[in-house]
Design an enzyme around this catalytic site. Structure first.
Site, PDB file in Angstrom:
ATOM      1  N   GLY A  14      47.516  39.971  49.432  1.00 28.55           N
ATOM      2  CA  GLY A  14      46.390  40.550  48.719  1.00 28.55           C
ATOM      3  C   GLY A  14      45.349  39.468  48.495  1.00 28.55           C
ATOM      4  O   GLY A  14      45.590  38.286  48.778  1.00 28.55           O
TER       5      GLY A  14
ATOM      6  N   GLY B 231      43.976  36.732  46.996  1.00 33.04           N
ATOM      7  CA  GLY B 231      44.484  35.796  46.004  1.00 33.04           C
ATOM      8  C   GLY B 231      43.479  34.783  45.519  1.00 33.04           C
ATOM      9  O   GLY B 231      43.675  34.159  44.468  1.00 33.04           O
ATOM     10  N   ARG B 232      42.389  34.607  46.260  1.00 34.16           N
ATOM     11  CA  ARG B 232      41.330  33.698  45.800  1.00 34.16           C
ATOM     12  C   ARG B 232      39.949  34.223  46.186  1.00 34.16           C
ATOM     13  O   ARG B 232      39.005  33.474  46.375  1.00 34.16           O
ATOM     14  CB  ARG B 232      41.536  32.287  46.369  1.00 34.16           C
ATOM     15  CG  ARG B 232      41.575  32.193  47.888  1.00 34.16           C
ATOM     16  CD  ARG B 232      41.569  30.736  48.302  1.00 34.16           C
ATOM     17  NE  ARG B 232      41.740  30.575  49.737  1.00 34.16           N
ATOM     18  CZ  ARG B 232      41.531  29.432  50.389  1.00 34.16           C
ATOM     19  NH1 ARG B 232      41.141  28.369  49.712  1.00 34.16           N
ATOM     20  NH2 ARG B 232      41.719  29.347  51.684  1.00 34.16           N
TER      21      ARG B 232
ATOM     22  N   LYS C  41      35.315  33.669  48.537  1.00 32.83           N
ATOM     23  CA  LYS C  41      36.450  32.789  48.789  1.00 32.83           C
ATOM     24  C   LYS C  41      36.354  31.661  47.767  1.00 32.83           C
ATOM     25  O   LYS C  41      35.332  30.972  47.691  1.00 32.83           O
ATOM     26  CB  LYS C  41      36.394  32.239  50.221  1.00 32.83           C
ATOM     27  CG  LYS C  41      37.680  31.639  50.740  1.00 32.83           C
ATOM     28  CD  LYS C  41      37.532  31.335  52.230  1.00 32.83           C
ATOM     29  CE  LYS C  41      38.843  30.848  52.832  1.00 32.83           C
ATOM     30  NZ  LYS C  41      38.703  30.597  54.283  1.00 32.83           N
TER      31      LYS C  41
ATOM     32  N   ASP D 155      45.824  28.444  42.943  1.00 35.45           N
ATOM     33  CA  ASP D 155      44.836  28.276  41.870  1.00 35.45           C
ATOM     34  C   ASP D 155      43.600  29.141  42.080  1.00 35.45           C
ATOM     35  O   ASP D 155      42.698  29.144  41.246  1.00 35.45           O
ATOM     36  CB  ASP D 155      44.431  26.808  41.712  1.00 35.45           C
ATOM     37  CG  ASP D 155      43.807  26.207  42.972  1.00 35.45           C
ATOM     38  OD1 ASP D 155      43.456  26.975  43.899  1.00 35.45           O
ATOM     39  OD2 ASP D 155      43.665  24.972  43.033  1.00 35.45           O
ATOM     40  N   GLY D 156      43.538  29.890  43.197  1.00 37.60           N
ATOM     41  CA  GLY D 156      42.410  30.781  43.439  1.00 37.60           C
ATOM     42  C   GLY D 156      41.127  30.069  43.804  1.00 37.60           C
ATOM     43  O   GLY D 156      40.052  30.687  43.817  1.00 37.60           O
TER      44      GLY D 156
ATOM     45  N   ARG E 233      30.603  35.491  51.688  1.00 42.79           N
ATOM     46  CA  ARG E 233      30.393  35.863  53.091  1.00 42.79           C
ATOM     47  C   ARG E 233      30.021  37.334  53.171  1.00 42.79           C
ATOM     48  O   ARG E 233      30.399  38.151  52.314  1.00 42.79           O
ATOM     49  CB  ARG E 233      31.638  35.582  53.923  1.00 42.79           C
ATOM     50  CG  ARG E 233      32.860  36.379  53.527  1.00 42.79           C
ATOM     51  CD  ARG E 233      34.067  35.981  54.374  1.00 42.79           C
ATOM     52  NE  ARG E 233      35.269  36.690  53.934  1.00 42.79           N
ATOM     53  CZ  ARG E 233      36.459  36.123  53.819  1.00 42.79           C
ATOM     54  NH1 ARG E 233      36.616  34.856  54.108  1.00 42.79           N
ATOM     55  NH2 ARG E 233      37.499  36.832  53.421  1.00 42.79           N
TER      56      ARG E 233
ATOM     57  N   ASP F  13      46.982  40.237  58.544  1.00 42.27           N
ATOM     58  CA  ASP F  13      46.108  40.333  57.371  1.00 42.27           C
ATOM     59  C   ASP F  13      44.778  39.630  57.600  1.00 42.27           C
ATOM     60  O   ASP F  13      43.873  39.725  56.763  1.00 42.27           O
ATOM     61  CB  ASP F  13      46.799  39.768  56.124  1.00 42.27           C
ATOM     62  CG  ASP F  13      47.202  38.319  56.298  1.00 42.27           C
ATOM     63  OD1 ASP F  13      48.027  38.035  57.185  1.00 42.27           O
ATOM     64  OD2 ASP F  13      46.690  37.464  55.553  1.00 42.27           O
TER      65      ASP F  13
END
Length: 452
Positions: free
Chosen positions: A91, A93-94, A114, A126-127, A180, A253
């Site tokens: 999923g 995550g960051r 991102k 830590d994202g 982006r 993914d």
């Protein structure tokens, strides 16, 4: 009003998907926001070029909602195969999707991030995004766009004033958040998650969404969707090869169902036509090596077909997959001829030229960027010896598609090999000198004009 009224067209179509496709999240509260890259050329396509610096940072660094679009960011849910091993714990995550807009041509586009902070899918991360990672993504997307590869485009890079610890680069290192622009962020892994949970109604809803919003077709036909994805991803594989690009992590993914390349991590451009050349240091088996990328992308398309079996019969899905090869062969010929500056004839002579070029490149070990630069002329220069005569003969059957009068052709080829990427980053890391980075972007855009 800071938005161009002729071009600013906000949307929120993704909300029609509803559960179980995303989680509302909040962006990280960064210590600072220092703009490092602002792509006004792309911003003009969606009506954002009039934003002043403070407004730019507010929307693209602090993620104040864009008027009329999403009111809160959405972290998308998905699964995926990573190096052929299924992972149900993926999923965003960051990153997240924080706006949808239409461009001047009416295409629905997502603004995705991102490095924007932790989400329910961050696991132990830590994202965050390193500034170096952001610089590399800008360089990759700009270079790929110039070389004719369908790709997400970097809109903004903002340094965030955090010190990050990483195992693969000197730490602590600087942090950034990237925005982006992409034609959707629906991945093959999005479909895999629904198949894994046997969510049939949600699968049908997703098929309708992708067909209508990303392909402009009405209906709920999963076979038609697979046909479209197979055609687009075959073109993507072909364009990677012609660009000499190695994505590095072609997991399911990381494959967008629109066929747009995105999410640039351990990418590299191959210096020579070496099918075994890899980008990721951890790809020990060469699964995603340069020459294996078409196979890898087809394998991912097979996972989409497998997921769609939840709502479709197997035989027509298999038939749709079988079209990958017939789509790839002419696409790779067209892509290589485009980069060589030749007109595609759509006959056997295209394939003959491609075969001779690949043979000569492999046998000679010639540099890819140098070769494509030189061959844009009507004939290869004498420095290419007799072993290139078959290529010269095949080239004679293909007329030049444009003249070589652009100033770019009077200089040296624009390349993006790993040593130059490191050389661009070094002065940024050492003394915050962005001169080489900005000069490279200028050179890439000059090349794009010459090739267009």
């Amino acid at each position: 009003m800071p938005f161009d009224p002729q071009a600013y067209r906000p949307e929120r179509r993704i909300l029609s998907l509803g559960e179980p496709f995303y989680d509302p999240v909040r962006a990280a509260d960064f210590p600072e926001t220092r703009p490092r890259f602002r792509n006004d050329r792309v911003a003009a396509e969606i009506g954002l070029e009039r934003l002043d610096d403070a407004e730019w940072v507010a929307h693209l660094g602090r993620f104040v909602p864009l008027p009329g679009s999403l009111e809160e960011p959405l972290a998308l849910r998905y699964h995926g195969h990573q190096f052929r091993s299924y992972n149900p714990d993926l999923g965003d995550g960051r990153g997240f999707t924080f706006a949808q807009l239409r461009d001047r041509a009416g295409r629905l586009l997502d603004l995705g991030t991102k490095g924007s902070g932790q989400t329910p899918w961050s696991r132990f991360g830590d994202g965050r995004l390193t500034l170096k990672g952001g610089v590399r993504e800008v360089l990759a997307s700009e270079m790929l766009e110039a070389l004719g590869v369908p790709t997400s485009r970097s809109l903004s890079l903002i340094e965030t004033g955090e010190a990050l610890e990483r195992n693969d680069e000197p730490s602590p290192t600087r942090a950034a958040v990237l925005v982006r622009l992409s034609h959707g962020h629906i991945r093959i892994g999005t479909f895999q998650r629904l198949a894994y949970h046997r969510e049939e109604e949600a699968m049908r809803r997703l098929v309708r969404y992708v067909l209508a919003e990303l392909y402009g077709e009405e209906g709920e036909d999963p076979v038609r969707l697979l046909e479209l994805v197979v055609a687009r991803t075959a073109v993507l594989a072909a364009r990677y090869m012609a660009a000499g690009f190695v994505h590095g992590v072609l997991n399911s993914d990381n494959i967008n169902v629109t066929g747009d390349s995105f999410d640039y991590g351990p990418w590299r451009f191959a210096p020579t036509w070496d099918p075994g050349f890899t980008a990721a240091y951890f790809d020990h088996a060469g699964l995603y090596a340069f020459g294996r990328q078409p196979e890898a992308i087809l394998w991912d398309a097979m996972q989409l077909a497998s997921s769609l079996r939840l709502i479709a019969e197997s035989d027509p899905l298999v038939a749709a997959l079988d079209r990958f090869a017939e789509a790839y062969q002419p696409a790779v010929a067209e892509a290589l001829l485009w980069r060589m500056g030749r007109v595609t004839r759509h006959d056997e002579s295209d394939r003959a030229l491609v075969q001779e070029v690949e043979r000569a490149l492999r046998a000679s070990g010639a540099g890819l960027d140098r070769f494509f630069f030189d061959v844009f002329a009507q004939d290869l220069p004498p420095s290419y010896g007799a072993e290139w005569d078959a290529v010269r003969a095949a080239l004679a059957d293909h007329a030049p598609r444009r003249t070589r009068d652009h100033a770019y052709w009077q200089g040296e080829p624009c390349a993006m090999l790993i040593d130059e990427v490191e050389a661009i980053w070094a002065p940024i890391a050492e003394r915050d000198d962005w001169t080489a980075f900005e000069a490279k972007l200028t050179a890439i855009r000059q090349m794009a004009e010459a090739l267009a």
